[in-house]
Design a protein around this motif. Structure first.
Motif, PDB file in Angstrom:
ATOM      1  N   ILE A   1      24.191  66.471  55.860  1.00  0.00           N
ATOM      2  CA  ILE A   1      24.715  65.623  54.785  1.00  0.00           C
ATOM      3  C   ILE A   1      26.112  66.108  54.411  1.00  0.00           C
ATOM      4  CG2 ILE A   1      24.396  64.863  52.405  1.00  0.00           C
ATOM      5  CD1 ILE A   1      21.364  65.255  52.883  1.00  0.00           C
TER       6      ILE A   1
ATOM      7  N   THR B   1      18.699  66.772  55.921  1.00  0.00           N
ATOM      8  CA  THR B   1      17.400  66.128  55.788  1.00  0.00           C
ATOM      9  C   THR B   1      16.512  66.699  56.878  1.00  0.00           C
ATOM     10  OG1 THR B   1      17.864  64.226  57.210  1.00  0.00           O
ATOM     11  CG2 THR B   1      18.364  63.979  54.869  1.00  0.00           C
TER      12      THR B   1
ATOM     13  N   GLN C   1      24.292  74.479  53.946  1.00  0.00           N
ATOM     14  CA  GLN C   1      24.431  73.087  54.382  1.00  0.00           C
ATOM     15  C   GLN C   1      23.308  72.228  53.819  1.00  0.00           C
ATOM     16  OE1 GLN C   1      26.759  71.700  56.976  1.00  0.00           O
ATOM     17  NE2 GLN C   1      25.994  69.891  55.932  1.00  0.00           N
ATOM     18  N   GLU C   2      23.647  71.060  53.292  1.00  0.00           N
ATOM     19  CA  GLU C   2      22.659  70.078  52.853  1.00  0.00           C
ATOM     20  C   GLU C   2      22.187  69.315  54.084  1.00  0.00           C
ATOM     21  OE1 GLU C   2      21.516  68.977  49.636  1.00  0.00           O
ATOM     22  OE2 GLU C   2      22.357  70.808  48.824  1.00  0.00           O
TER      23      GLU C   2
ATOM     24  N   ARG D   1      15.064  65.933  51.609  1.00  0.00           N
ATOM     25  CA  ARG D   1      16.419  66.459  51.546  1.00  0.00           C
ATOM     26  C   ARG D   1      16.327  67.883  51.030  1.00  0.00           C
ATOM     27  NH1 ARG D   1      21.696  64.069  48.374  1.00  0.00           N
ATOM     28  NH2 ARG D   1      22.979  65.907  48.730  1.00  0.00           N
ATOM     29  N   GLY D   2      17.179  68.761  51.566  1.00  0.00           N
ATOM     30  CA  GLY D   2      17.171  70.138  51.121  1.00  0.00           C
ATOM     31  C   GLY D   2      18.438  70.862  51.515  1.00  0.00           C
ATOM     32  N   ALA D   3      18.430  72.155  51.308  1.00  0.00           N
ATOM     33  CA  ALA D   3      19.577  72.996  51.651  1.00  0.00           C
ATOM     34  C   ALA D   3      19.092  74.174  52.486  1.00  0.00           C
ATOM     35  CB  ALA D   3      20.264  73.499  50.390  1.00  0.00           C
TER      36      ALA D   3
ATOM     37  N   ARG E   1      15.079  69.874  47.965  1.00  0.00           N
ATOM     38  CA  ARG E   1      15.859  69.482  46.794  1.00  0.00           C
ATOM     39  C   ARG E   1      15.039  68.550  45.926  1.00  0.00           C
ATOM     40  NH1 ARG E   1      20.325  70.286  44.769  1.00  0.00           N
ATOM     41  NH2 ARG E   1      21.320  71.259  46.544  1.00  0.00           N
TER      42      ARG E   1
ATOM     43  N   GLU F   1      27.696  62.188  49.203  1.00  0.00           N
ATOM     44  CA  GLU F   1      26.875  61.086  48.708  1.00  0.00           C
ATOM     45  C   GLU F   1      27.794  59.925  48.400  1.00  0.00           C
ATOM     46  OE1 GLU F   1      24.186  62.204  45.578  1.00  0.00           O
ATOM     47  OE2 GLU F   1      24.096  64.246  46.346  1.00  0.00           O
TER      48      GLU F   1
ATOM     49  N   LEU G   1      17.435  72.543  43.556  1.00  0.00           N
ATOM     50  CA  LEU G   1      16.513  72.995  44.588  1.00  0.00           C
ATOM     51  C   LEU G   1      15.202  73.410  43.943  1.00  0.00           C
ATOM     52  CD1 LEU G   1      18.872  75.153  46.826  1.00  0.00           C
ATOM     53  CD2 LEU G   1      18.075  72.835  47.247  1.00  0.00           C
TER      54      LEU G   1
ATOM     55  N   VAL H   1      14.511  75.905  54.802  1.00  0.00           N
ATOM     56  CA  VAL H   1      15.157  74.837  54.040  1.00  0.00           C
ATOM     57  C   VAL H   1      14.458  74.709  52.693  1.00  0.00           C
ATOM     58  CG1 VAL H   1      15.730  72.380  53.983  1.00  0.00           C
ATOM     59  CG2 VAL H   1      15.769  73.611  56.166  1.00  0.00           C
TER      60      VAL H   1
END
Length: 89
Positions: free
Chosen positions: A85, A55, A52-53, A3-5, A30, A88, A35, A27
């Motif tokens: 994403i 995967t 934007q978040e 997962r990242g941004a 996270r 959550e 991060l 990216v």
């Protein structure tokens, strides 16, 4: 999968033929709470934007995101955005 941004885009005057027409994103991975310093380059398959978040899938998972099925073995890809994403739960 990580997962990242999205923190930016990679611009290139020339790309390998298999990457022509594809957008490459930076990216930031996270960690548990924030991060990290680790950044990966991933092919954008979801029209993601900065902030934007997402995967990112790697290896054969990335190739399956780009083109499903056995003919994808020749794709030049090791990382691809696979999910945007929204939140959550």
């Amino acid at each position: 999968m990580i997962r990242g941004a999205v923190i930016g885009e990679v611009w290139a005057t020339r790309k390998a033929p298999g990457l022509a027409g594809r957008k490459l994103l930076l990216v930031a991975v996270r960690g548990v709470e924030a991060l990290s310093d680790r950044v990966v380059v991933a092919i954008d398959t979801m029209d993601a934007h900065v902030g934007q978040e997402v995967t990112v899938s790697f290896g054969s998972g990335a190739r399956n995101v780009i083109a499903a099925g056995p003919p994808n073995r020749a794709l030049l890809a090791d990382a691809a955005v696979s999910v945007l994403i929204d939140g959550e739960g």
